[in-house]
Design a protein around this motif. Sequence first.
Motif, PDB file in Angstrom:
ATOM      1  N   LYS A   1      -2.013   8.477  -0.431  1.00 29.03           N
ATOM      2  CA  LYS A   1      -3.148   8.596  -0.415  1.00 29.03           C
ATOM      3  C   LYS A   1      -3.728   9.870   0.276  1.00 29.03           C
ATOM      4  O   LYS A   1      -4.492  10.677  -0.133  1.00 29.03           O
ATOM      5  CB  LYS A   1      -4.189   7.474   0.291  1.00 29.03           C
ATOM      6  CG  LYS A   1      -4.479   6.093  -0.491  1.00 29.03           C
ATOM      7  CD  LYS A   1      -5.109   5.188   0.091  1.00 29.03           C
ATOM      8  CE  LYS A   1      -5.373   4.061  -0.971  1.00 29.03           C
ATOM      9  NZ  LYS A   1      -6.411   3.051  -0.089  1.00 29.03           N
TER      10      LYS A   1
ATOM     11  N   SER B   1      -1.424  -5.833   1.796  1.00 29.44           N
ATOM     12  CA  SER B   1      -1.969  -4.595   1.547  1.00 29.44           C
ATOM     13  C   SER B   1      -1.257  -3.446   1.160  1.00 29.44           C
ATOM     14  O   SER B   1      -1.740  -2.183   0.855  1.00 29.44           O
ATOM     15  CB  SER B   1      -2.717  -4.304   2.930  1.00 29.44           C
ATOM     16  OG  SER B   1      -1.824  -3.990   3.961  1.00 29.44           O
ATOM     17  N   ASN B   2       0.039  -3.371   1.457  1.00 33.36           N
ATOM     18  CA  ASN B   2       1.016  -2.361   0.947  1.00 33.36           C
ATOM     19  C   ASN B   2       1.746  -2.424  -0.412  1.00 33.36           C
ATOM     20  O   ASN B   2       2.614  -1.630  -0.737  1.00 33.36           O
ATOM     21  CB  ASN B   2       2.070  -2.067   2.214  1.00 33.36           C
ATOM     22  CG  ASN B   2       2.591  -0.674   1.997  1.00 33.36           C
ATOM     23  OD1 ASN B   2       1.646   0.321   1.817  1.00 33.36           O
ATOM     24  ND2 ASN B   2       3.940  -0.332   2.439  1.00 33.36           N
TER      25      ASN B   2
ATOM     26  N   TYR C   1       1.258  -1.629  -4.570  1.00 33.35           N
ATOM     27  CA  TYR C   1       0.587  -0.430  -5.238  1.00 33.35           C
ATOM     28  C   TYR C   1       1.356  -0.255  -6.253  1.00 33.35           C
ATOM     29  O   TYR C   1       2.679  -0.367  -5.975  1.00 33.35           O
ATOM     30  CB  TYR C   1       0.118   0.651  -4.242  1.00 33.35           C
ATOM     31  CG  TYR C   1       1.238   1.191  -3.718  1.00 33.35           C
ATOM     32  CD1 TYR C   1       1.983   2.264  -4.353  1.00 33.35           C
ATOM     33  CD2 TYR C   1       1.692   0.787  -2.412  1.00 33.35           C
ATOM     34  CE1 TYR C   1       2.987   2.784  -3.658  1.00 33.35           C
ATOM     35  CE2 TYR C   1       2.760   1.210  -1.785  1.00 33.35           C
ATOM     36  CZ  TYR C   1       3.367   2.460  -2.318  1.00 33.35           C
ATOM     37  OH  TYR C   1       4.338   2.855  -1.766  1.00 33.35           O
TER      38      TYR C   1
ATOM     39  N   LEU D   1       1.598   3.549   1.257  1.00 34.90           N
ATOM     40  CA  LEU D   1       0.592   3.816   0.521  1.00 34.90           C
ATOM     41  C   LEU D   1      -0.540   4.883   1.409  1.00 34.90           C
ATOM     42  O   LEU D   1      -1.218   5.697   0.855  1.00 34.90           O
ATOM     43  CB  LEU D   1      -0.496   2.467   0.474  1.00 34.90           C
ATOM     44  CG  LEU D   1      -1.700   2.479  -0.035  1.00 34.90           C
ATOM     45  CD1 LEU D   1      -1.771   2.908  -1.720  1.00 34.90           C
ATOM     46  CD2 LEU D   1      -2.492   1.011   0.144  1.00 34.90           C
TER      47      LEU D   1
ATOM     48  N   VAL E   1      -3.155   6.261  -6.914  1.00 33.07           N
ATOM     49  CA  VAL E   1      -2.350   4.873  -6.821  1.00 33.07           C
ATOM     50  C   VAL E   1      -3.392   3.774  -7.086  1.00 33.07           C
ATOM     51  O   VAL E   1      -4.589   3.718  -7.128  1.00 33.07           O
ATOM     52  CB  VAL E   1      -1.887   4.541  -5.246  1.00 33.07           C
ATOM     53  CG1 VAL E   1      -0.716   5.541  -5.072  1.00 33.07           C
ATOM     54  CG2 VAL E   1      -2.985   4.662  -4.394  1.00 33.07           C
ATOM     55  N   PHE E   2      -2.920   2.751  -7.731  1.00 30.72           N
ATOM     56  CA  PHE E   2      -3.493   1.656  -7.924  1.00 30.72           C
ATOM     57  C   PHE E   2      -3.281   0.540  -7.152  1.00 30.72           C
ATOM     58  O   PHE E   2      -2.167  -0.089  -7.116  1.00 30.72           O
ATOM     59  CB  PHE E   2      -3.091   1.055  -9.392  1.00 30.72           C
ATOM     60  CG  PHE E   2      -3.902  -0.242  -9.786  1.00 30.72           C
ATOM     61  CD1 PHE E   2      -5.136  -0.205 -10.291  1.00 30.72           C
ATOM     62  CD2 PHE E   2      -3.448  -1.421  -9.882  1.00 30.72           C
ATOM     63  CE1 PHE E   2      -6.023  -1.239 -10.862  1.00 30.72           C
ATOM     64  CE2 PHE E   2      -4.069  -2.620 -10.403  1.00 30.72           C
ATOM     65  CZ  PHE E   2      -5.333  -2.371 -10.739  1.00 30.72           C
ATOM     66  N   ALA E   3      -3.981   0.413  -5.862  1.00 33.35           N
ATOM     67  CA  ALA E   3      -3.779  -0.292  -4.562  1.00 33.35           C
ATOM     68  C   ALA E   3      -4.399  -1.508  -4.848  1.00 33.35           C
ATOM     69  O   ALA E   3      -5.512  -1.793  -4.367  1.00 33.35           O
ATOM     70  CB  ALA E   3      -4.304   0.442  -3.429  1.00 33.35           C
ATOM     71  N   TYR E   4      -3.473  -2.577  -5.497  1.00 34.62           N
ATOM     72  CA  TYR E   4      -4.087  -3.919  -5.746  1.00 34.62           C
ATOM     73  C   TYR E   4      -3.942  -4.642  -4.781  1.00 34.62           C
ATOM     74  O   TYR E   4      -4.562  -5.955  -4.445  1.00 34.62           O
ATOM     75  CB  TYR E   4      -3.402  -4.587  -6.844  1.00 34.62           C
ATOM     76  CG  TYR E   4      -2.114  -4.701  -6.897  1.00 34.62           C
ATOM     77  CD1 TYR E   4      -1.698  -5.923  -6.570  1.00 34.62           C
ATOM     78  CD2 TYR E   4      -1.159  -3.700  -7.295  1.00 34.62           C
ATOM     79  CE1 TYR E   4       0.002  -6.228  -6.436  1.00 34.62           C
ATOM     80  CE2 TYR E   4       0.138  -3.905  -7.266  1.00 34.62           C
ATOM     81  CZ  TYR E   4       0.520  -4.945  -6.848  1.00 34.62           C
ATOM     82  OH  TYR E   4       2.263  -5.299  -6.791  1.00 34.62           O
TER      83      TYR E   4
ATOM     84  N   ASN F   1      -4.657  -4.627  -1.235  1.00 32.74           N
ATOM     85  CA  ASN F   1      -5.632  -4.845  -0.212  1.00 32.74           C
ATOM     86  C   ASN F   1      -6.503  -5.666  -0.739  1.00 32.74           C
ATOM     87  O   ASN F   1      -7.161  -6.674  -0.208  1.00 32.74           O
ATOM     88  CB  ASN F   1      -6.365  -3.416  -0.044  1.00 32.74           C
ATOM     89  CG  ASN F   1      -6.983  -3.547   1.227  1.00 32.74           C
ATOM     90  OD1 ASN F   1      -7.030  -4.418   2.047  1.00 32.74           O
ATOM     91  ND2 ASN F   1      -8.223  -2.791   1.125  1.00 32.74           N
TER      92      ASN F   1
END
Length: 139
Positions: free
Chosen positions: A75, A55-56, A58, A71, A81-84, A86
């Motif tokens: 936010k 989850s962290n 990005y 992250l 951010v592109f948080a892939y 999660n």
Amino acid sequence: MSIVQEFREFAVKGNAVDLAVGVIVGAAFGRIVDSIVGDLIMPLLGQIVGKLDFSNLYFVLGDNPQHLATLADLKKAGIPVFAYGNFLTILVNFIILAFIIFMMVKQLNRLRKAEPAPEAPPTPEDVLLLREIRDALKK
């Protein structure tokens, strides 16, 4: 017919009651499966494979003048951010969950008793007589 009577008729129909029971049992079953995945399986897999919490992960899409590292901080600061990570965590959890449910359904189907084959209806008397005549003619 008044609206109250129509609603009462609808609510006490078997399908509506069955659906309500299914939703309630499904919600409870969902919590059980979530607990199995989160409390039992994921810690074991974490010990075997290592970190399974992505989850962290990005990519920072905007400027990061404060050089924030987490992250949550990015936010909070409004930095895109592109948080892939999660998504990857949820995907891994889904695959594990789907496999567990598949195995549970497979075992439940195995435990169910197979329905016995329906008995063939008795042969009509006229057919029996015709068979006897056929056999006598063959002799």
